[in-house]
Write a protein that holds these residues in place. Structure first.
Motif, short mmCIF file in Angstrom:
data_model
loop_
_atom_site.label_atom_id
_atom_site.label_comp_id
_atom_site.label_asym_id
_atom_site.label_seq_id
_atom_site.Cartn_x
_atom_site.Cartn_y
_atom_site.Cartn_z
N ALA A 1 39.03 42.11 44.77
CA ALA A 1 38.99 43.20 45.73
C ALA A 1 39.87 44.37 45.30
O ALA A 1 39.50 45.52 45.52
CB ALA A 1 39.42 42.70 47.10
N VAL A 2 41.02 44.10 44.68
CA VAL A 2 41.94 45.19 44.33
C VAL A 2 41.74 45.70 42.91
O VAL A 2 42.37 46.68 42.52
CB VAL A 2 43.41 44.78 44.54
CG1 VAL A 2 43.68 44.41 45.98
CG2 VAL A 2 43.82 43.69 43.60
N ARG A 3 40.86 45.09 42.15
CA ARG A 3 40.65 45.53 40.77
C ARG A 3 40.27 47.00 40.67
O ARG A 3 40.81 47.72 39.81
CB ARG A 3 39.59 44.66 40.09
CG ARG A 3 39.43 44.99 38.62
CD ARG A 3 38.41 44.13 37.95
NE ARG A 3 38.84 42.74 37.95
CZ ARG A 3 38.05 41.74 37.63
NH1 ARG A 3 36.81 41.96 37.30
NH2 ARG A 3 38.51 40.51 37.64
N PRO A 4 39.40 47.53 41.51
CA PRO A 4 39.10 48.98 41.40
C PRO A 4 40.32 49.86 41.66
O PRO A 4 40.41 50.96 41.14
CB PRO A 4 38.04 49.21 42.48
CG PRO A 4 37.43 47.88 42.71
CD PRO A 4 38.53 46.88 42.47
N LEU A 5 41.27 49.40 42.46
CA LEU A 5 42.48 50.17 42.73
C LEU A 5 43.45 50.10 41.56
O LEU A 5 44.15 51.06 41.25
CB LEU A 5 43.17 49.67 43.99
CG LEU A 5 42.36 49.77 45.28
CD1 LEU A 5 43.10 49.10 46.41
CD2 LEU A 5 42.05 51.21 45.60
N ALA A 6 43.48 48.94 40.90
CA ALA A 6 44.40 48.74 39.78
C ALA A 6 43.89 49.39 38.50
O ALA A 6 44.67 49.76 37.64
CB ALA A 6 44.63 47.25 39.55
#
Length: 41
Positions: A24-29
């Motif tokens: 879920a947080v991969r696009p933010l990272a």
């Protein structure tokens, strides 16, 4: 998503939350563009 319809799946009680959170947080990272370039605008 090929037909333009998006479906959400619920997680099961025995799903491991850590790998799901990582997905879920991969696009933010890893954004598709460098945030540093926005600071210069």
């Amino acid at each position: 998503t090929g037909c333009g319809v998006l479906h959400a799946n619920r997680t099961a009680g025995d799903d491991n939350a850590l790998p799901l959170t990582r997905l879920a947080v991969r696009p933010l990272a890893q954004p598709p563009f460098p945030f540093e370039r926005l600071a210069g605008l």
